[in-house]
Design a protein around this motif. Structure first.
Motif, short mmCIF file in Angstrom:
data_model
loop_
_atom_site.label_atom_id
_atom_site.label_comp_id
_atom_site.label_asym_id
_atom_site.label_seq_id
_atom_site.Cartn_x
_atom_site.Cartn_y
_atom_site.Cartn_z
N VAL A 111 0.85 -1.18 -0.04
CA VAL A 111 -0.07 0.00 0.23
C VAL A 111 0.85 1.17 -0.08
CG1 VAL A 111 -1.89 1.32 1.11
CG2 VAL A 111 -1.90 -1.25 1.35
N ARG A 112 0.83 2.01 -0.82
CA ARG A 112 1.62 3.13 -1.35
C ARG A 112 0.98 4.44 -0.43
NH1 ARG A 112 2.60 8.31 -4.36
NH2 ARG A 112 0.14 8.19 -4.80
N ALA A 113 -0.38 4.48 -0.59
CA ALA A 113 -1.08 5.66 0.22
C ALA A 113 -2.62 4.87 0.31
CB ALA A 113 -1.28 6.87 -0.55
N LEU A 114 -3.19 5.41 1.55
CA LEU A 114 -4.47 4.90 2.00
C LEU A 114 -5.62 6.11 2.24
CD1 LEU A 114 -5.86 2.15 3.40
CD2 LEU A 114 -4.99 2.93 5.44
N VAL A 115 -6.61 5.48 1.56
CA VAL A 115 -7.78 6.63 1.86
C VAL A 115 -8.71 5.64 2.46
CG1 VAL A 115 -9.65 8.08 0.74
CG2 VAL A 115 -7.23 7.88 -0.31
N LEU A 116 -9.47 6.33 3.59
CA LEU A 116 -10.52 5.30 4.44
C LEU A 116 -11.69 6.41 4.29
CD1 LEU A 116 -8.55 4.13 7.39
CD2 LEU A 116 -9.21 2.78 5.32
N GLY A 117 -12.83 5.71 3.68
CA GLY A 117 -14.01 6.85 3.63
C GLY A 117 -15.12 6.02 4.29
N CYS A 118 -16.01 6.74 5.23
CA CYS A 118 -17.21 6.48 5.65
C CYS A 118 -17.12 5.00 6.59
CB CYS A 118 -18.46 6.33 4.81
SG CYS A 118 -18.36 5.40 3.35
N THR A 119 -16.01 4.97 7.12
CA THR A 119 -15.75 3.40 7.77
C THR A 119 -15.38 3.66 9.39
OG1 THR A 119 -14.61 1.37 7.28
CG2 THR A 119 -13.21 3.48 7.08
N SER A 120 -15.04 2.70 9.74
CA SER A 120 -14.84 2.48 11.14
C SER A 120 -13.53 1.53 11.57
CB SER A 120 -16.01 1.78 12.01
OG SER A 120 -15.84 1.52 13.08
N PRO A 121 -12.94 1.65 12.66
CA PRO A 121 -11.99 0.62 13.17
C PRO A 121 -12.53 -0.62 13.71
CG PRO A 121 -12.40 2.38 14.91
CD PRO A 121 -13.10 2.85 13.84
N GLY A 122 -13.85 -0.63 14.16
CA GLY A 122 -14.56 -1.69 14.31
C GLY A 122 -14.24 -2.09 15.79
N GLY A 123 -14.67 -3.31 16.29
CA GLY A 123 -14.36 -3.70 17.66
C GLY A 123 -15.16 -2.90 18.90
N ARG A 124 -14.54 -3.22 19.90
CA ARG A 124 -15.13 -2.48 20.92
C ARG A 124 -14.99 -0.77 21.13
NH1 ARG A 124 -10.71 -4.71 23.00
NH2 ARG A 124 -9.17 -3.39 24.12
N ASN A 125 -14.18 -0.06 20.38
CA ASN A 125 -13.88 0.85 20.24
C ASN A 125 -14.60 1.81 18.98
OD1 ASN A 125 -11.62 1.47 22.29
ND2 ASN A 125 -10.65 -0.31 21.00
N GLY A 126 -15.05 1.00 18.23
CA GLY A 126 -15.92 1.62 16.91
C GLY A 126 -17.11 2.06 17.53
N ILE A 127 -17.70 3.27 17.03
CA ILE A 127 -19.05 3.92 17.40
C ILE A 127 -19.96 3.05 16.54
CG2 ILE A 127 -20.28 5.87 17.63
CD1 ILE A 127 -17.75 5.72 19.43
N GLU A 128 -21.01 2.37 17.18
CA GLU A 128 -21.96 1.63 16.58
C GLU A 128 -23.07 2.64 16.01
OE1 GLU A 128 -22.08 -1.29 15.59
OE2 GLU A 128 -20.14 -1.81 16.73
N ARG A 129 -23.90 2.32 15.07
CA ARG A 129 -25.07 3.15 14.55
C ARG A 129 -26.37 3.02 15.84
NH1 ARG A 129 -25.85 -1.41 10.13
NH2 ARG A 129 -24.01 -0.40 9.46
N GLY A 130 -27.09 3.91 15.86
CA GLY A 130 -28.11 3.96 16.94
C GLY A 130 -29.35 2.70 16.63
N ASP A 131 -29.69 2.55 17.81
CA ASP A 131 -30.83 1.46 17.90
C ASP A 131 -32.11 1.84 16.71
OD1 ASP A 131 -29.62 0.00 19.61
OD2 ASP A 131 -30.61 0.78 21.28
N ASP A 132 -32.32 3.14 16.57
CA ASP A 132 -33.20 3.67 15.66
C ASP A 132 -32.80 3.26 13.98
OD1 ASP A 132 -31.37 5.47 15.84
OD2 ASP A 132 -32.72 7.14 15.17
N VAL A 133 -31.76 3.32 14.04
CA VAL A 133 -31.25 3.11 12.49
C VAL A 133 -31.13 1.57 12.33
CG1 VAL A 133 -29.17 3.03 11.29
CG2 VAL A 133 -29.56 4.98 12.46
#
Length: 260
Positions: A111-133
């Protein structure tokens, strides 16, 4: 359509368009390469764009084996090997951003360069979507669930002038077991511990009104990855890269092709 056979004997279809330095474009969960149809032309004049159909989607095989973002990342490596590409820029959106995190963690030299779009680190540290969603996406009526997903992707103003078809709402040809596998892969992703070791230049992009993958995840990624740049696009929802392409695509191209 070319394809490569992986070590576990799964056929992965891939697509190559454009000319110039290689740029891998990684789609969201339960989607094939058509996720990029609305914006791919923004990149093909300056880059050789490479997409793939994740296992379980498009022209790729759909094995009855466990799916994971790490396995998807290994499939990306197989595609690069088949094309004889040593290093490439990688732009991953949504689950594709999770796959990109796994790719650089496992194969940083690719990987020369990285672009991360609309994503998450996941796991317990990631922010989950709301219950209404969550409830809106689990509506009993398929049409209601699809309407909810469409409105999480795009603003009402954009939808009023772009009735579709929308290629970001999932691969309609996916088999049920593959769809479940993609959901499990995305849900199990956790790259938190590997992010501080990312050495490639990184740009983090996110829509300011993204509720499907909360915008707070962009800040987590940018804080966790050394030297990462962060750009939030006001008013954009999950499919910022398509609806706000006149903002997002130039940001990506300037980052990849300009001085860093």
């Amino acid at each position: 359509m070319p394809y490569v056979m992986t070590p576990d004997e799964v056929r992965i279809a891939y697509q190559v368009r454009g000319q110039g330095p290689p740029l891998v474009l990684l789609a969201g969960q339960a989607n094939n390469h058509r996720w990029w149809d609305g914006v791919r032309a923004d990149f093909t004049a300056a880059h050789t764009t490479i997409t793939l159909d994740y296992r379980g989607t498009g022209g790729s095989d759909a094995p009855h084996t466990p799916y994971s973002t790490g396995r998807f990342a290994q499939d990306v490596r197989c595609v690069l090997d088949d094309l004889g590409i040593g290093r490439a820029d990688v732009y991953g959106t949504s689950m594709g951003g999770r796959v990109a995190q796994e790719l650089i963690a496992r194969h940083p030299e690719r990987v020369r360069a990285l672009v991360l779009g609309c994503t998450s680190p996941g796991g317990r540290n990631g922010i989950e979507r709301g219950d209404d969603v969550r409830r809106s996406l689990a509506a009993e009526e398929p049409a209601e669930a699809r309407r909810a997903l469409r409105e999480l992707m795009y603003t009402p103003a954009w939808l009023s002038t772009h009735p579709g078809p929308h290629h970001t709402l999932g691969d309609p040809g996916m088999l049920p077991h593959a769809r479940r596998g993609h959901l499990a892969a995305s849900s199990a992703h956790d790259a938190w511990d590997s992010l501080p070791h990312v050495q490639a230049p990184t740009l983090v992009l996110h829509g300011g009104d993204d509720l499907l993958n909360p915008t707070a995840n962009a800040h987590l990624l940018a804080e966790r990855i050394p030297g990462a740049r962060l750009h939030i696009i006001p008013g954009a929802r999950h499919a910022y890269f398509e609806e706000f392409r006149t903002i997002a695509s130039p940001l990506v191209l300037d980052f990849l092709d300009g001085p860093r």
